[in-house]
Design a protein around this motif. Sequence first.
Motif, short mmCIF file in Angstrom:
data_model
loop_
_atom_site.label_atom_id
_atom_site.label_comp_id
_atom_site.label_asym_id
_atom_site.label_seq_id
_atom_site.Cartn_x
_atom_site.Cartn_y
_atom_site.Cartn_z
N ALA A 152 -45.56 43.81 -124.52
CA ALA A 152 -44.89 44.04 -125.77
C ALA A 152 -46.18 44.50 -126.88
O ALA A 152 -47.14 44.06 -126.87
CB ALA A 152 -44.50 42.53 -125.96
N PRO A 153 -45.45 45.11 -127.81
CA PRO A 153 -46.59 45.70 -128.92
C PRO A 153 -46.63 44.83 -129.92
O PRO A 153 -46.17 44.68 -130.97
CB PRO A 153 -45.87 46.77 -129.39
CG PRO A 153 -44.72 46.80 -129.11
CD PRO A 153 -44.48 45.89 -127.53
N LEU A 154 -47.45 43.83 -129.71
CA LEU A 154 -47.88 42.67 -130.48
C LEU A 154 -48.63 43.10 -132.07
O LEU A 154 -49.41 43.84 -131.63
CB LEU A 154 -48.14 41.24 -130.10
CG LEU A 154 -47.56 40.63 -128.94
CD1 LEU A 154 -48.28 39.37 -128.09
CD2 LEU A 154 -46.23 40.12 -129.46
N SER A 155 -48.37 42.53 -133.06
CA SER A 155 -49.12 42.62 -134.15
C SER A 155 -49.54 41.15 -134.85
O SER A 155 -49.06 40.26 -134.55
CB SER A 155 -48.59 43.61 -135.25
OG SER A 155 -47.37 43.18 -135.60
N PHE A 156 -50.51 41.37 -135.54
CA PHE A 156 -50.91 40.22 -136.38
C PHE A 156 -50.73 40.25 -137.93
O PHE A 156 -51.30 41.11 -138.37
CB PHE A 156 -52.23 40.05 -136.01
CG PHE A 156 -52.72 40.03 -134.57
CD1 PHE A 156 -52.15 39.06 -133.57
CD2 PHE A 156 -53.08 41.10 -133.81
CE1 PHE A 156 -52.46 39.01 -132.39
CE2 PHE A 156 -53.21 41.12 -132.34
CZ PHE A 156 -52.93 40.13 -131.61
N ASP A 157 -50.08 39.27 -138.31
CA ASP A 157 -49.76 39.09 -139.84
C ASP A 157 -50.50 37.94 -140.54
O ASP A 157 -50.82 37.04 -139.87
CB ASP A 157 -48.34 39.14 -140.08
CG ASP A 157 -47.63 40.42 -139.73
OD1 ASP A 157 -48.55 41.49 -139.67
OD2 ASP A 157 -46.30 40.57 -139.90
N ASN A 158 -50.41 38.00 -141.78
CA ASN A 158 -50.64 36.80 -142.51
C ASN A 158 -52.22 36.10 -142.12
O ASN A 158 -52.42 34.76 -142.00
CB ASN A 158 -49.70 35.76 -142.42
CG ASN A 158 -48.23 35.92 -142.87
OD1 ASN A 158 -48.46 36.74 -143.91
ND2 ASN A 158 -47.46 35.43 -142.40
N PHE A 159 -53.10 37.05 -141.95
CA PHE A 159 -54.41 36.61 -141.68
C PHE A 159 -54.89 35.73 -142.93
O PHE A 159 -55.23 36.47 -143.99
CB PHE A 159 -55.50 37.67 -141.21
CG PHE A 159 -56.58 37.04 -140.58
CD1 PHE A 159 -56.80 36.81 -139.22
CD2 PHE A 159 -57.89 36.80 -141.42
CE1 PHE A 159 -57.87 36.45 -138.65
CE2 PHE A 159 -59.04 36.40 -141.02
CZ PHE A 159 -59.22 36.34 -139.49
N ARG A 160 -55.35 34.42 -142.95
CA ARG A 160 -55.73 33.62 -143.82
C ARG A 160 -57.04 33.00 -143.58
O ARG A 160 -57.36 32.66 -142.49
CB ARG A 160 -54.82 32.74 -144.46
CG ARG A 160 -53.41 33.15 -144.60
CD ARG A 160 -52.56 32.43 -145.38
NE ARG A 160 -51.27 33.07 -145.91
CZ ARG A 160 -50.07 32.67 -145.91
NH1 ARG A 160 -49.88 31.53 -145.76
NH2 ARG A 160 -49.07 33.59 -146.10
N ASP A 161 -57.70 32.94 -144.61
CA ASP A 161 -59.12 32.42 -144.52
C ASP A 161 -59.16 31.08 -144.92
O ASP A 161 -59.11 30.27 -145.59
CB ASP A 161 -60.28 33.39 -145.15
CG ASP A 161 -61.58 33.45 -144.30
OD1 ASP A 161 -61.52 33.10 -143.14
OD2 ASP A 161 -62.11 34.45 -144.62
#
Length: 161
Positions: A152-161
């Motif tokens: 599946a072509p997964l992506s990454f969102d909402n990267f928070r520090d």
Amino acid sequence: MPSFDTVLDPNLVEVRNAVDQTTKEIVTRFDFKGTSAKIEIKEKEITVFGDSDFQLDQVRDVLTLKMSKRNVDSRFLDVGKPEKMGGDKVKQVITVKAGIEAELAKKINKLLKDSKIKVTSSIQGDSIRVQGTKRDDLQTAMALIRKEITEAPLSFDNFRD
């Protein structure tokens, strides 16, 4: 606490544009003249019509080519079985995948737990939230998911520090 979401989210505008371009090419191509070859889209469901299985394959090839030109991964497409219609016509339903299925989510959770990276993951509806104390651990987790999960072509969102 730093975190990110792992999602399976296609760009539906680009998918619709690829279907529209495929329709234009089918109308103008010589080998489709006088046939019942056509393609339709409704929400997240693409239906391909044709005179034979070979013609369905040709239309699907045109669709995947148009999608790749628009930077839409063909792994978003879940191709169904060809169905016979009246006469010698056939149709095939292609579903556009959106949202991580439960089986794939469990696989990702297990992958992260077995990797001994100091992160925690939880399934949140159609996405997976990954949390960790260090930003480097999260980036390592992203790299691991990209490397190991290829179906599946997964992506990454909402990267928070």
